[in-house]
Design an enzyme around this catalytic site. Structure first.
Site, short mmCIF file in Angstrom:
data_model
loop_
_atom_site.label_atom_id
_atom_site.label_comp_id
_atom_site.label_asym_id
_atom_site.label_seq_id
_atom_site.Cartn_x
_atom_site.Cartn_y
_atom_site.Cartn_z
N GLY A 149 -5.05 -9.59 -2.76
CA GLY A 149 -4.39 -8.77 -3.97
C GLY A 149 -3.55 -9.93 -4.53
O GLY A 149 -3.24 -9.80 -5.64
N SER A 150 -2.69 -10.74 -3.83
CA SER A 150 -2.00 -11.77 -4.35
C SER A 150 -2.78 -12.62 -5.47
O SER A 150 -2.42 -13.02 -6.49
CB SER A 150 -1.54 -12.67 -3.33
N ASN A 197 5.34 -0.67 -3.23
CA ASN A 197 4.60 -0.89 -1.65
C ASN A 197 5.90 -0.51 -0.90
O ASN A 197 5.47 -0.25 0.36
CB ASN A 197 4.24 -2.38 -1.60
N SER A 239 -6.74 -4.80 -3.01
CA SER A 239 -6.88 -5.59 -1.89
C SER A 239 -7.35 -4.67 -0.81
O SER A 239 -7.08 -3.57 -0.60
CB SER A 239 -5.45 -5.97 -1.49
N ALA A 240 -8.55 -5.29 -0.04
CA ALA A 240 -9.42 -4.58 0.98
C ALA A 240 -8.50 -4.14 1.95
O ALA A 240 -8.72 -3.02 2.63
CB ALA A 240 -10.50 -5.29 1.42
N HIS A 241 -7.67 -5.08 2.59
CA HIS A 241 -6.94 -4.59 3.87
C HIS A 241 -5.89 -3.62 3.75
O HIS A 241 -5.26 -3.27 4.79
CB HIS A 241 -6.28 -6.12 4.46
N CYS A 256 7.63 -9.64 3.20
CA CYS A 256 8.18 -10.95 2.62
C CYS A 256 9.79 -10.76 2.96
O CYS A 256 10.59 -11.69 3.41
CB CYS A 256 8.05 -11.29 1.29
C1 PLP Z 1 -0.16 -6.36 -0.16
C2 PLP Z 1 0.29 -6.14 -1.62
C3 PLP Z 1 -0.12 -7.28 -2.47
C4 PLP Z 1 -0.68 -8.48 -1.84
O1 PLP Z 1 -2.12 -8.21 -1.47
P1 PLP Z 1 -2.73 -9.49 -0.19
O2 PLP Z 1 -4.13 -8.87 -0.28
O3 PLP Z 1 -2.07 -9.17 0.78
O4 PLP Z 1 -2.80 -10.54 -0.91
C5 PLP Z 1 -0.03 -7.12 -3.87
N1 PLP Z 1 0.81 -6.27 -4.33
C6 PLP Z 1 1.05 -5.28 -3.56
C7 PLP Z 1 1.88 -3.62 -4.28
C8 PLP Z 1 0.78 -4.98 -2.19
O5 PLP Z 1 1.05 -4.00 -1.59
#
Ligand code: PLP
Length: 393
Positions: free
Chosen positions: A72-73, A152, A200-202, A326
């Site tokens: 996602g990042s 989030n 993001s998959a996780h 973070c």
């Molecule tokens: C977790 C998250 C990300 C980052 O995703 P990663 O796959 O961990 O890099 C970005 N935006 C939001 C809103 C998230 O919750």
């Protein structure tokens, strides 16, 4: 330890067994490079084609609109090349919100250093961006906007449809960070009319280190990573085949069980919120009660220190978060909780419980038995607590 309750699913989720099973052959015998022409390579490239279709179907996109990324990042970082190419047309103003994920906010900070102007819209006490304020922030130089689908930390679901409409009417390209939303609430890029979207998959029981960026067909898109021709040359690098296959399976499973999971999660969420607020005095729910991710509970406890609370919860076997991952590594209060108007000390005393379909009603019972008692213990220990009670009276 009597129980193990994982309630930090907004930070990450466990891989579903079916997902791991689907991935395993690509971590073992099917190791071919998807760019190779011999049959072992073709097994990989076919698996990627299938996964791209699964991801596209989940958000009502076309496979050609999906680019796999390293999470996602990384997907959020695509806003930098997008903004830089808009700058060539004189569009150097961007609108976003002050409650975005740091992947987005720090990308914006870099663009500001390069000479872009960024408007960070504030939010109301429940965490909503106002479409009216959004409209007022538009200037002739505005070329790009990014508002997250769901927050989030406090779970607030933003008015993406309305903001997207405003963007279309004003010729502004619109991105949404839907990392918390995809697989959890319906996301339809066609109906929403968004131009770009991150996932993001996780965050939906897939593997870590893989995600995707949606880019509407026909929009020009500068490369994120230069190199080979993978991902139409826009994101070079030998594909993370197992990860991509896992993402495809995970998103398919998440969407297939979304309705059922939402019902289950909403019931557990409601019990947690009502149970905690009714048994702990001077506690408050952060975020919206109605427009909220189904698994998110974020509550502030006056007179309690978040880190102390988390450590005691961990000792009791409950894993939660005091804000974003973070933020919890530092002692700065969460930028999201400050943005909804909480004082520093109240923001510090906040806990986020984020549930998934792996949680049970017994987990909720256990949290409700345990958490109020921990808060009481901490308050009884605090030299400030009597003062705080007097102040509130
Ligand atoms: C977790 C998250 C990300 C980052 O995703 P990663 O796959 O961990 O890099 C970005 N935006 C939001 C809103 C998230 O919750």
């Amino acid at each position: 330890m009597s129980r193990f309750v994982y309630a930090d699913n907004a930070a990450t989720t466990r891989i579903a067994d079916e997902v791991l099973k689907e991935m395993m052959p690509f971590l073992t015998e099917n190791y071919g490079n998807a760019s190779s022409l011999y049959s072992l390579g073709v097994v990989s490239s076919k698996a990627i084609i299938k996964a791209r279709q699964q991801v596209a179907d989940a958000i009502h996109a076309e496979p050609g609109e999906i680019i796999f990324t390293g999470g996602g990042s990384e997907a959020d970082n695509w806003l930098k090349p997008i903004a830089r190419s808009l700058a060539k047309k004189g569009k150097k103003h961007i609108i976003t919100s002050c409650i975005e994920h740091h992947a987005l906010l720090h990308s914006m900070a870099r663009l500001e250093k390069e000479g872009f102007t960024v408007t960070y819209l504030g939010v109301d006490s429940e965490g909503f961006v106002s479409p009216q304020e959004f409209k007022q922030a538009i200037t002739p130089q505005t070329g790009l906007a990014s508002i997250m689908f769901a927050n989030n930390e406090i779970g607030t679901l933003q008015p993406i449809l309305e903001i997207g409409q405003i963007c279309r009417e004003n010729g502004i390209l619109f991105h949404t960070d839907a990392v918390q939303a995809v697989g959890h609430v319906p996301v339809d890029v066609k109906a929403l009319g968004v131009d770009f979207l991150s996932m993001s998959a996780h965050k939906f029981h897939g593997p870590k280190g893989v995600g995707a960026f949606f880019c509407r067909r026909g929009l020009p898109l500068d490369n994120l990573l230069d190199g080979g021709a993978q991902e139409r040359g826009k994101r070079a690098g030998t594909e993370n085949v197992a990860g991509i296959v896992g993402m495809g399976k995970a998103i398919e499973l998440a969407c297939a069980s979304m309705e059922e999971n939402t019902k289950k999660l909403a019931a557990m969420q409601g019990r947690l919120i009502d149970g905690i607020l009714s048994s702990v005095p001077l506690s408050r729910l952060n975020g919206s009660r109605s427009h909220r991710l189904p698994g998110n509970v974020n509550i502030s406890f006056l007179g309690v220190e978040g880190e102390a609370l988390l450590l005691r919860m961990d000792l009791a076997g409950i894993m939660a978060s005091s804000g974003s991952a973070c933020a919890s590594a530092s002692l700065d209060p969460s930028h999201v909780l400050l943005a909804i108007g909480l004082k520093h000390e109240v923001a510090h005393g906040s806990v986020r419980l984020s549930l998934s379909d792996y949680n049970t009603q017994e987990d909720v019972d256990y949290i409700l038995e345990t958490l109020p008692a921990i808060v009481k213990t901490l308050r009884d220990m605090s030299p400030l607590w009597e003062e705080i009670v007097k102040e509130q009276a």
